[in-house]
Design an enzyme around this catalytic site. Structure first.
Site, PDB file in Angstrom:
ATOM      1  N   LYS A  24     -10.327  -6.631 -59.910  1.00 41.67           N
ATOM      2  CA  LYS A  24      -9.405  -6.972 -61.009  1.00 41.67           C
ATOM      3  C   LYS A  24      -9.443  -5.882 -62.066  1.00 41.67           C
ATOM      4  O   LYS A  24     -10.390  -5.071 -62.111  1.00 41.67           O
ATOM      5  CB  LYS A  24      -9.839  -8.283 -61.680  1.00 41.67           C
ATOM      6  CG  LYS A  24      -9.528  -9.530 -60.909  1.00 41.67           C
ATOM      7  CD  LYS A  24      -9.962 -10.762 -61.690  1.00 41.67           C
ATOM      8  CE  LYS A  24     -11.096 -11.434 -60.971  1.00 41.67           C
ATOM      9  NZ  LYS A  24     -11.839 -12.447 -61.567  1.00 41.67           N
ATOM     10  N   GLY A  25      -8.453  -5.930 -62.940  1.00 40.59           N
ATOM     11  CA  GLY A  25      -8.501  -5.154 -64.176  1.00 40.59           C
ATOM     12  C   GLY A  25      -8.726  -3.662 -64.006  1.00 40.59           C
ATOM     13  O   GLY A  25      -8.190  -3.022 -63.102  1.00 40.59           O
ATOM     14  N   TYR A 164     -21.928  -8.455 -77.037  1.00 37.60           N
ATOM     15  CA  TYR A 164     -21.114  -7.562 -76.192  1.00 37.60           C
ATOM     16  C   TYR A 164     -21.195  -6.133 -76.733  1.00 37.60           C
ATOM     17  O   TYR A 164     -21.424  -5.178 -75.989  1.00 37.60           O
ATOM     18  CB  TYR A 164     -19.671  -8.066 -76.194  1.00 37.60           C
ATOM     19  CG  TYR A 164     -18.695  -7.200 -75.426  1.00 37.60           C
ATOM     20  CD1 TYR A 164     -18.647  -7.253 -74.045  1.00 37.60           C
ATOM     21  CD2 TYR A 164     -17.822  -6.340 -76.086  1.00 37.60           C
ATOM     22  CE1 TYR A 164     -17.746  -6.468 -73.332  1.00 37.60           C
ATOM     23  CE2 TYR A 164     -16.916  -5.558 -75.388  1.00 37.60           C
ATOM     24  CZ  TYR A 164     -16.883  -5.624 -74.013  1.00 37.60           C
ATOM     25  OH  TYR A 164     -15.991  -4.847 -73.314  1.00 37.60           O
ATOM     26  N   LYS A 168     -22.616  -2.502 -75.122  1.00 39.77           N
ATOM     27  CA  LYS A 168     -21.764  -1.315 -74.958  1.00 39.77           C
ATOM     28  C   LYS A 168     -22.284  -0.135 -75.780  1.00 39.77           C
ATOM     29  O   LYS A 168     -22.196   1.017 -75.357  1.00 39.77           O
ATOM     30  CB  LYS A 168     -20.322  -1.658 -75.337  1.00 39.77           C
ATOM     31  CG  LYS A 168     -19.689  -2.728 -74.439  1.00 39.77           C
ATOM     32  CD  LYS A 168     -19.680  -2.324 -72.980  1.00 39.77           C
ATOM     33  CE  LYS A 168     -18.882  -3.281 -72.106  1.00 39.77           C
ATOM     34  NZ  LYS A 168     -18.794  -2.851 -70.710  1.00 39.77           N
TER      35      LYS A 168
HETATM   36  P1  NDP Z   1     -11.874  -8.197 -65.661  1.00 43.30           P
HETATM   37  O1  NDP Z   1     -12.585  -9.458 -65.951  1.00 43.30           O
HETATM   38  O2  NDP Z   1     -10.412  -8.174 -65.698  1.00 43.30           O
HETATM   39  O3  NDP Z   1     -12.382  -7.623 -64.254  1.00 43.30           O
HETATM   40  C1  NDP Z   1     -13.763  -7.522 -64.049  1.00 43.30           C
HETATM   41  C2  NDP Z   1     -14.081  -7.152 -62.617  1.00 43.30           C
HETATM   42  O4  NDP Z   1     -15.502  -7.113 -62.476  1.00 43.30           O
HETATM   43  C3  NDP Z   1     -13.592  -8.172 -61.611  1.00 43.30           C
HETATM   44  O5  NDP Z   1     -13.351  -7.533 -60.388  1.00 43.30           O
HETATM   45  C4  NDP Z   1     -14.779  -9.133 -61.515  1.00 43.30           C
HETATM   46  O6  NDP Z   1     -14.742  -9.861 -60.278  1.00 43.30           O
HETATM   47  C5  NDP Z   1     -15.942  -8.146 -61.586  1.00 43.30           C
HETATM   48  N1  NDP Z   1     -17.169  -8.717 -62.137  1.00 43.30           N
HETATM   49  C6  NDP Z   1     -17.334  -9.379 -63.289  1.00 43.30           C
HETATM   50  N2  NDP Z   1     -18.600  -9.785 -63.426  1.00 43.30           N
HETATM   51  C7  NDP Z   1     -19.244  -9.376 -62.317  1.00 43.30           C
HETATM   52  C8  NDP Z   1     -20.577  -9.507 -61.856  1.00 43.30           C
HETATM   53  N3  NDP Z   1     -21.504 -10.166 -62.557  1.00 43.30           N
HETATM   54  N4  NDP Z   1     -20.909  -8.967 -60.668  1.00 43.30           N
HETATM   55  C9  NDP Z   1     -19.975  -8.303 -59.930  1.00 43.30           C
HETATM   56  N5  NDP Z   1     -18.702  -8.153 -60.311  1.00 43.30           N
HETATM   57  C10 NDP Z   1     -18.341  -8.681 -61.490  1.00 43.30           C
HETATM   58  O7  NDP Z   1     -12.466  -7.129 -66.721  1.00 43.30           O
HETATM   59  P2  NDP Z   1     -11.834  -5.766 -67.297  1.00 43.30           P
HETATM   60  O8  NDP Z   1     -11.171  -5.001 -66.229  1.00 43.30           O
HETATM   61  O9  NDP Z   1     -11.103  -6.084 -68.542  1.00 43.30           O
HETATM   62  O10 NDP Z   1     -13.176  -5.027 -67.747  1.00 43.30           O
HETATM   63  C11 NDP Z   1     -13.806  -4.057 -66.935  1.00 43.30           C
HETATM   64  C12 NDP Z   1     -14.804  -3.312 -67.802  1.00 43.30           C
HETATM   65  O11 NDP Z   1     -14.103  -2.705 -68.892  1.00 43.30           O
HETATM   66  C13 NDP Z   1     -15.862  -4.218 -68.438  1.00 43.30           C
HETATM   67  O12 NDP Z   1     -17.102  -3.550 -68.463  1.00 43.30           O
HETATM   68  C14 NDP Z   1     -15.344  -4.431 -69.843  1.00 43.30           C
HETATM   69  O13 NDP Z   1     -16.374  -4.707 -70.767  1.00 43.30           O
HETATM   70  C15 NDP Z   1     -14.700  -3.077 -70.115  1.00 43.30           C
HETATM   71  N6  NDP Z   1     -13.693  -3.099 -71.180  1.00 43.30           N
HETATM   72  C16 NDP Z   1     -12.524  -3.814 -71.046  1.00 43.30           C
HETATM   73  C17 NDP Z   1     -11.586  -3.806 -72.073  1.00 43.30           C
HETATM   74  C18 NDP Z   1     -10.298  -4.527 -71.978  1.00 43.30           C
HETATM   75  O14 NDP Z   1      -9.571  -4.579 -72.995  1.00 43.30           O
HETATM   76  N7  NDP Z   1      -9.925  -5.109 -70.858  1.00 43.30           N
HETATM   77  C19 NDP Z   1     -11.829  -3.050 -73.308  1.00 43.30           C
HETATM   78  C20 NDP Z   1     -13.069  -2.344 -73.332  1.00 43.30           C
HETATM   79  C21 NDP Z   1     -13.954  -2.374 -72.290  1.00 43.30           C
HETATM   80  P3  NDP Z   1     -15.474 -11.305 -60.138  1.00 43.30           P
HETATM   81  O15 NDP Z   1     -15.192 -12.062 -61.395  1.00 43.30           O
HETATM   82  O16 NDP Z   1     -14.863 -11.923 -58.922  1.00 43.30           O
HETATM   83  O17 NDP Z   1     -16.922 -11.020 -59.950  1.00 43.30           O
END
Ligand code: NDP
Length: 261
Positions: A24-25, A164, A168
């Protein structure tokens, strides 16, 4: 320094990568960017069905991507993940993208001990431990690159995000320490600090109209970012063309962190 052609310097062909949280993301966009530029990518997430769906979609796009179910907050699962990565890529990893992470939005006084441990394990401890375990594989590649995904929240104080932000901010510091400690092993370490990006993680915050309006007023570009606007930097930082970039924290935030609003 290797003297390669321009096409080789702007390519990830022949490289191997582990991207955590790729279903995702931001992680999803990074998997597609790296694989689209020629890398063989391994990714992970906790949800098996979603992982399988993504792997099928990538196979249909002719991208070379494999995956493991792994909760990066678990030390034992991280160890199993790295064993699998080592086996798939025959002991050599060129790229580690520490992306998987999550957040809790709450006043500091309301946060519980469990929430503190959960965020530390998922965001910080996992990134540190995976980097430690990846070190021999990155070294063996002869041109290793680590990219952390931290956050604007690790650079400035954003309301109700103290734990959080602490994870970071610590990741930003790890970037500098690894960049110094592991440079002699030809491993470069850099960090991307995104501002607000449209992803499932941020969806609830963006549904809060007051939060959204306030955030937008602080972004010179006047909009939130898209995942495809973060992923190219991750790819660039791992390319031969970025061979002298080490220890940097780069905000991808539409100018949010430099705006005196
Ligand atoms: P999303 O929640 O949209 O996607 C996160 C991804 O990581 C998913 O694939 C999820 O899959 C996986 N994930 C989450 N927790 C775990 C875990 N414990 N073990 C394995 N996989 C995991 O997040 P974002 O794309 O928004 O964020 C990605 C990174 O970017 C993060 O570190 C976030 O802090 C950082 N970030 C995001 C911002 C934003 O505005 N979106 C801004 C600044 C930083 P699943 O849940 O199935 O495990």
């Amino acid at each position: 320094m290797e003297k390669n052609s321009r096409a080789q310097r702007w390519s990830l062909a022949g490289m191997t990568a582990l991207v955590t949280g790729g279903t995702k993301g931001i992680g999803h966009a990074i998997v597609e960017e790296l694989a689209g530029l020629g890398a063989s990518v391994h990714t992970c997430s906790r949800n098996e069905a979603e992982l399988k769906k993504c792997l099928q979609e990538w196979a249909d796009m002719n991208l070379v991507v494999t995956g493991s179910v792994c909760d990066v907050s678990s030390r034992a699962e991280r160890e199993r993940l790295m064993e699998r990565v080592s086996s798939i890529f025959q002991g050599k990893l060129t790229i580690l993208i520490n992306n998987a992470g999550t957040g809790i939005v709450k006043p500091a006084l309301d946060c519980t001990a469990e929430e503190y441990s959960y965020l530390m394990a998922t965001n910080l401890e996992s990134s540190f431990h995976l980097s430690q375990m990846a070190h021999p594989l990155l070294k063996a590649s002869g041109r290793g690159s680590i990219v952390f995904i931290s956050s604007l929240a690790g650079v400035v104080a954003i309301k109700n995000m103290s734990i959080y932000s602490a994870t970071k901010g610590a990741i930003n510091q790890l970037t500098k320490n690894f960049a110094c400690e592991w440079a002699e092993d030809n491993i470069r370490t850099n960090c991307i600090a995104p501002g607000p990006i449209t992803t499932p993680l941020m969806k609830p915050s963006f549904e809060d109209e007051e939060f959204k309006a306030k955030e937008l007023s602080r972004i010179p570009l006047g909009r939130v970012g898209e995942t495809e606007e973060v992923a190219p930097l991750a790819a660039f930082l791992c390319m031969p063309v970025a061979s002298y970039i080490n220890g940097q924290i780069i905000c991808v935030d539409g100018g949010r962190c430099i705006f005196d609003s």
